[in-house]
Design a protein around this motif. Structure first.
Motif, PDB file in Angstrom:
ATOM      1  N   GLY A  89       0.828  -1.196   0.000  1.00  0.00           N
ATOM      2  CA  GLY A  89       0.000   0.000   0.000  1.00  0.00           C
ATOM      3  C   GLY A  89       0.855   1.235   0.000  1.00  0.00           C
ATOM      4  N   GLU A 136       1.403  12.256  -4.690  1.00  0.00           N
ATOM      5  CA  GLU A 136       0.419  11.242  -5.071  1.00  0.00           C
ATOM      6  C   GLU A 136       0.888  10.463  -6.295  1.00  0.00           C
ATOM      7  N   ALA A 184      -2.859   1.798  -8.156  1.00  0.00           N
ATOM      8  CA  ALA A 184      -3.311   2.843  -7.240  1.00  0.00           C
ATOM      9  C   ALA A 184      -3.611   4.136  -7.984  1.00  0.00           C
ATOM     10  N   THR A 185      -4.462   4.963  -7.402  1.00  0.00           N
ATOM     11  CA  THR A 185      -4.733   6.302  -7.895  1.00  0.00           C
ATOM     12  C   THR A 185      -4.494   7.288  -6.759  1.00  0.00           C
ATOM     13  N   SER A 237      -6.615   8.848  -5.213  1.00  0.00           N
ATOM     14  CA  SER A 237      -7.623   8.626  -4.173  1.00  0.00           C
ATOM     15  C   SER A 237      -7.124   7.646  -3.115  1.00  0.00           C
ATOM     16  N   ASP A 238      -6.334   6.648  -3.531  1.00  0.00           N
ATOM     17  CA  ASP A 238      -5.782   5.689  -2.571  1.00  0.00           C
ATOM     18  C   ASP A 238      -4.795   6.371  -1.625  1.00  0.00           C
ATOM     19  N   ALA A 265      -6.783   8.500   0.786  1.00  0.00           N
ATOM     20  CA  ALA A 265      -7.421   7.658   1.801  1.00  0.00           C
ATOM     21  C   ALA A 265      -6.416   7.232   2.869  1.00  0.00           C
TER      22      ALA A 265
END
Length: 386
Positions: free
Chosen positions: A32, A52, A62-63, A65-66, A69
């Protein structure tokens, strides 16, 4: 050691090692965002979209947004002031070690003129006030300033720091110090305004580690991500004095192993002298400051920025076009709604296969940033990022 006992490495092997360690040869699987940031020994986040992208490029699907989050929902990442007092993303699980190490580095003498400087006692008072003000709240910079001045005195609010065609109050010169002490971190934006909070609001059990174990941990993390390297380069990376960095390396003793990179002495952790073959690293579009992270403290810049790249790319904080571990150009993106116009300026001819891979990489960049790409080969007309 005799010269025959010392492992010999080539710069090409070091580049291959770097690509692999940073997830740039092959994206990490089963990992992650926090795992990526740990592998990089911190991710530069002065430009959040660049952070990012840097993390997303090292993960399979992954984007942005990940990453968001991980920061604001899971709190597996924290955004704060890291190495050299610059804004970084750090793994929450390692925050105690980071703060233990950064607190030692935070004593670097100020470069502000005498009439601007805080005294050592005033600096400590401001850091304590910041931590107290944020203990149960999330504040914008203006709100935090009001709280700090109210807790310290009018002297903290004197407008003496030149900044962006205006003047900042005196207390702001130690914001980075508050972050490096664990009294402050970034919160989610409130509209267009940045907010700050105390990391203990999210991590009640957070405690800075003791300095010496934390610095030893920082050396191990650094060498895993950036080795082979030297105390001098580590000092530059973390912002320590060279003698202090040498003391830390010396204290590790047999935990470190000497190698030579084409005749240049350097160090790695014992048992971690992996020298992968000169593998194909592919075409990569590294975002702002990722190019700096990719090269820092590892090897001479000429090994990563050959030929025209030394003049065109190295002097500025450009986004780097990297081919097989070597910087061969620069690039820029401009967003309009969902469309992402990507201009790439290669400084060497690209083969047909590399050009096709460039298109694939642009698709990956656009996916991470949640847009639709359009690629143009041409001159990057914008300047380097400040």
């Amino acid at each position: 050691m005799t010269s025959t006992d010392v492992q010999k490495m080539t710069w090409a092997e070091v580049r291959a090692r770097r690509l692999r360690r940073h997830g740039l040869a092959t994206p990490f699987t089963g990992s992650g965002p926090a795992d990526v940031v740990a592998a990089m020994a911190g991710t530069h986040a002065q430009v959040m979209s660049a952070a990012e992208l840097a993390i997303g490029l090292r993960l399979g699907h992954a984007t942005r947004s990940d990453v968001r989050a991980a920061l604001w929902d899971e709190h597996s990442l924290v955004k704060t002031y890291g190495p050299r007092g610059t804004v970084h993303l750090l793994p929450t699980r390692d925050l105690g070690m980071w703060i233990g190490a950064l607190s030692a580095a935070a004593s670097v003498p100020t470069t502000f003129p005498p009439h601007v400087r805080l005294t050592p006692d005033q600096a400590e008072e401001v850091v304590a006030a910041i931590g107290d003000a944020l203990a149960d709240d999330m504040l914008t910079i203006d709100e935090l300033g009001d709280e700090v001045i109210g807790r310290t005195g009018p002297w903290a609010g004197d407008l003496v720091m030149p900044a962006f065609q205006g003047m900042w109050p005196r207390w702001r010169q130690v914001m980075h110090l508050a972050g490096m002490r664990g009294a402050l971190c970034f919160g989610p934006n409130r509209g267009r305004k940045v907010t700050y909070t105390n990391p203990r609001r999210w991590l009640p059990e957070f405690r800075p580690a003791d300095t010496e174990p934390a610095l030893a941990w920082a050396v191990r993390s650094y060498l895993h991500a950036y080795g082979p390297s030297t105390p001098r380069r580590f000092a530059n990376w973390l912002s320590l004095s060279v003698p202090r960095a040498s003391e830390i390396f010396d204290a590790l003793g047999d935990e470190l192993r000497r190698v030579e990179v084409e005749g240049t002495p350097a160090l790695v952790a014992d048992g971690d002298a992996e020298a992968p073959p000169e593998a194909h690293g592919g075409v990569r579009l590294l975002p702002y400051f990722d190019g700096y992270s990719y090269r820092v403290g590892v090897q001479c810049p000429e090994q990563l920025y050959p030929g025209r790249a030394a003049e065109r790319v190295l002097p500025g904080a450009f986004q780097n076009l990297v081919v097989d571990g070597v910087v061969t150009g620069l690039w820029h993106q401009r967003r309009s709604g969902r469309r992402l116009d990507i201009t790439v300026e290669p400084l060497v001819p690209l083969t047909a296969a590399q050009r096709a891979e460039l298109d694939e990489q642009a698709e990956r960049v656009a996916m991470i940033l949640e847009g639709t790409p359009r690629v143009t080969i041409g001159t990057v007309a914008v300047g380097a990022h400040a």
